[in-house]
Design a protein around this motif. Structure first.
Motif, PDB file in Angstrom:
ATOM      1  N   PRO A  87     -25.042   4.580  -0.048  1.00 49.54           N
ATOM      2  CA  PRO A  87     -26.479   4.327   0.102  1.00 49.54           C
ATOM      3  C   PRO A  87     -26.972   3.222  -0.829  1.00 49.54           C
ATOM      4  O   PRO A  87     -27.945   2.529  -0.516  1.00 49.54           O
ATOM      5  N   ASN A  88     -26.283   3.033  -1.953  1.00 52.42           N
ATOM      6  CA  ASN A  88     -26.704   2.023  -2.925  1.00 52.42           C
ATOM      7  C   ASN A  88     -26.571   0.599  -2.396  1.00 52.42           C
ATOM      8  O   ASN A  88     -27.114  -0.338  -2.992  1.00 52.42           O
ATOM      9  N   TRP A  89     -25.835   0.425  -1.308  1.00 52.92           N
ATOM     10  CA  TRP A  89     -25.623  -0.918  -0.765  1.00 52.92           C
ATOM     11  C   TRP A  89     -26.779  -1.379   0.124  1.00 52.92           C
ATOM     12  O   TRP A  89     -26.842  -2.545   0.496  1.00 52.92           O
ATOM     13  N   TYR A  90     -27.665  -0.469   0.490  1.00 52.29           N
ATOM     14  CA  TYR A  90     -28.812  -0.821   1.324  1.00 52.29           C
ATOM     15  C   TYR A  90     -29.973  -1.272   0.425  1.00 52.29           C
ATOM     16  O   TYR A  90     -30.441  -0.500  -0.422  1.00 52.29           O
ATOM     17  N   PRO A  91     -30.482  -2.475   0.590  1.00 53.24           N
ATOM     18  CA  PRO A  91     -31.626  -2.919  -0.214  1.00 53.24           C
ATOM     19  C   PRO A  91     -32.829  -1.982  -0.111  1.00 53.24           C
ATOM     20  O   PRO A  91     -33.549  -1.780  -1.092  1.00 53.24           O
ATOM     21  N   SER A  92     -33.046  -1.372   1.071  1.00 52.59           N
ATOM     22  CA  SER A  92     -34.216  -0.507   1.240  1.00 52.59           C
ATOM     23  C   SER A  92     -34.122   0.768   0.414  1.00 52.59           C
ATOM     24  O   SER A  92     -35.137   1.421   0.154  1.00 52.59           O
ATOM     25  N   LYS A  93     -32.927   1.120  -0.020  1.00 53.87           N
ATOM     26  CA  LYS A  93     -32.776   2.321  -0.843  1.00 53.87           C
ATOM     27  C   LYS A  93     -33.570   2.189  -2.129  1.00 53.87           C
ATOM     28  O   LYS A  93     -34.141   3.164  -2.646  1.00 53.87           O
ATOM     29  N   ARG A  94     -33.637   0.987  -2.664  1.00 57.09           N
ATOM     30  CA  ARG A  94     -34.369   0.760  -3.913  1.00 57.09           C
ATOM     31  C   ARG A  94     -35.877   0.862  -3.706  1.00 57.09           C
ATOM     32  O   ARG A  94     -36.624   1.019  -4.667  1.00 57.09           O
ATOM     33  N   GLU A  95     -36.308   0.790  -2.444  1.00 53.94           N
ATOM     34  CA  GLU A  95     -37.741   0.872  -2.148  1.00 53.94           C
ATOM     35  C   GLU A  95     -38.202   2.306  -1.901  1.00 53.94           C
ATOM     36  O   GLU A  95     -39.213   2.739  -2.430  1.00 53.94           O
ATOM     37  N   HIS A  96     -37.455   3.041  -1.078  1.00 53.47           N
ATOM     38  CA  HIS A  96     -37.929   4.390  -0.708  1.00 53.47           C
ATOM     39  C   HIS A  96     -36.875   5.487  -0.920  1.00 53.47           C
ATOM     40  O   HIS A  96     -37.179   6.661  -0.744  1.00 53.47           O
ATOM     41  N   HIS A  97     -35.624   5.126  -1.264  1.00 47.24           N
ATOM     42  CA  HIS A  97     -34.566   6.091  -1.580  1.00 47.24           C
ATOM     43  C   HIS A  97     -34.195   6.990  -0.393  1.00 47.24           C
ATOM     44  O   HIS A  97     -33.536   8.020  -0.577  1.00 47.24           O
ATOM     45  N   LYS A  98     -34.580   6.612   0.811  1.00 44.06           N
ATOM     46  CA  LYS A  98     -34.275   7.431   1.988  1.00 44.06           C
ATOM     47  C   LYS A  98     -33.034   6.895   2.706  1.00 44.06           C
ATOM     48  O   LYS A  98     -33.090   6.404   3.825  1.00 44.06           O
ATOM     49  N   GLN A  99     -31.911   6.996   2.034  1.00 47.85           N
ATOM     50  CA  GLN A  99     -30.621   6.612   2.590  1.00 47.85           C
ATOM     51  C   GLN A  99     -29.579   7.635   2.143  1.00 47.85           C
ATOM     52  O   GLN A  99     -29.720   8.247   1.078  1.00 47.85           O
ATOM     53  N   VAL A 100     -28.562   7.805   2.952  1.00 46.28           N
ATOM     54  CA  VAL A 100     -27.487   8.748   2.634  1.00 46.28           C
ATOM     55  C   VAL A 100     -26.134   8.072   2.897  1.00 46.28           C
ATOM     56  O   VAL A 100     -26.061   7.069   3.616  1.00 46.28           O
ATOM     57  N   PRO A 101     -25.041   8.621   2.328  1.00 46.23           N
ATOM     58  CA  PRO A 101     -23.710   8.040   2.570  1.00 46.23           C
ATOM     59  C   PRO A 101     -23.294   8.188   4.034  1.00 46.23           C
ATOM     60  O   PRO A 101     -23.762   9.079   4.747  1.00 46.23           O
ATOM     61  N   THR A 102     -22.391   7.317   4.457  1.00 50.63           N
ATOM     62  CA  THR A 102     -21.828   7.429   5.802  1.00 50.63           C
ATOM     63  C   THR A 102     -20.471   6.755   5.811  1.00 50.63           C
ATOM     64  O   THR A 102     -19.970   6.308   4.775  1.00 50.63           O
ATOM     65  N   TRP A 103     -19.849   6.689   6.971  1.00 50.02           N
ATOM     66  CA  TRP A 103     -18.548   6.046   7.135  1.00 50.02           C
ATOM     67  C   TRP A 103     -18.624   5.185   8.381  1.00 50.02           C
ATOM     68  O   TRP A 103     -19.019   5.654   9.448  1.00 50.02           O
TER      69      TRP A 103
END
Length: 214
Positions: A87-103
């Motif tokens: 999730p840390n690789w998505y720029p939007s994670k730093r904005e709203h933190h609404k990302q999760v890991p995936t494959w």
């Protein structure tokens, strides 16, 4: 296989190209006594039948060809690049933190019916074609006539051909298509930095098609 619409690859031509570039498939059979899986390099004849035909061979000692009957349904899975996505690789994670890991990964499933080809002419032709294909990039390609004739004959007698007439192709290219373009690019950049070059390039192509602001 579960395939959400945004990960579906519907093009037979694209899936055929995928198989030709990644010919080592896992063939799943449900024979007389058990469920089984074997890893085989396949030759795809895209013009044989509506979906193409797969050709391969197995060791005569391999029970695969003895445990199936002609026209039994089988499944062959072809897989290419794959990798974990943080999730840390998505720029939007730093904005709203609404990302999760995936494959992320690319796979093609070829459903079909198997035919055992226990004849020397079929096996000889198949081995010759596979050899020409996979030796083509070598500076001095190996060919069957390089070996002593009696040795090659004994090797051919030790294998059995299998033909799979494809009845259905299913492609799943999971490349973060459900994300915004800048998030796809961010994850692709991180993959490239970690050596997953092919998957990174595939994801960059997806991001470019989506365009900015999507």
């Amino acid at each position: 296989m579960y395939v959400p619409a945004h990960f579906d690859e519907p093009s037979a031509d694209v899936m055929h190209a995928f198989i030709k570039h990644h010919p080592l498939g896992i063939v799943f059979t449900h024979g007389r006594d058990r469920l089984d899986a074997n890893h085989l390099p396949f030759e795809l004849a895209a013009d044989q039948g509506p979906w193409g035909t797969l050709h391969a061979h197995v060791a005569r000692n391999n029970p695969l060809w003895m445990n199936v009957q002609n026209a039994d349904e089988v499944l062959v899975v072809f897989r290419a690049e794959e990798a974990y996505i943080s999730p840390n690789w998505y720029p939007s994670k730093r904005e709203h933190h609404k990302q999760v890991p995936t494959w992320n990964y690319k796979v093609v499933h070829a459903h079909g019916r198997i035919l055992v080809r226990d004849d020397e002419r079929y096996v000889r032709g198949l081995v010759a074609r596979l050899t020409r294909t996979h030796e083509a990039a070598e500076p001095e390609p190996w060919k069957m006539t390089d070996g002593p004739r009696d040795y090659i004959e004994s090797m051919l007698k030790a294998i059995v051909g299998v033909e799979i007439q494809i009845t259905r192709l299913v492609g799943k290219f999971k490349l973060s298509q459900n994300k915004e373009a800048n998030d796809i690019s961010g994850a692709a950049n991180a993959l490239g930095e970690r050596g997953h070059t092919a998957l990174s390039l595939s994801m960059h192509e997806v991001a470019q098609r989506k365009g900015p602001g999507t």
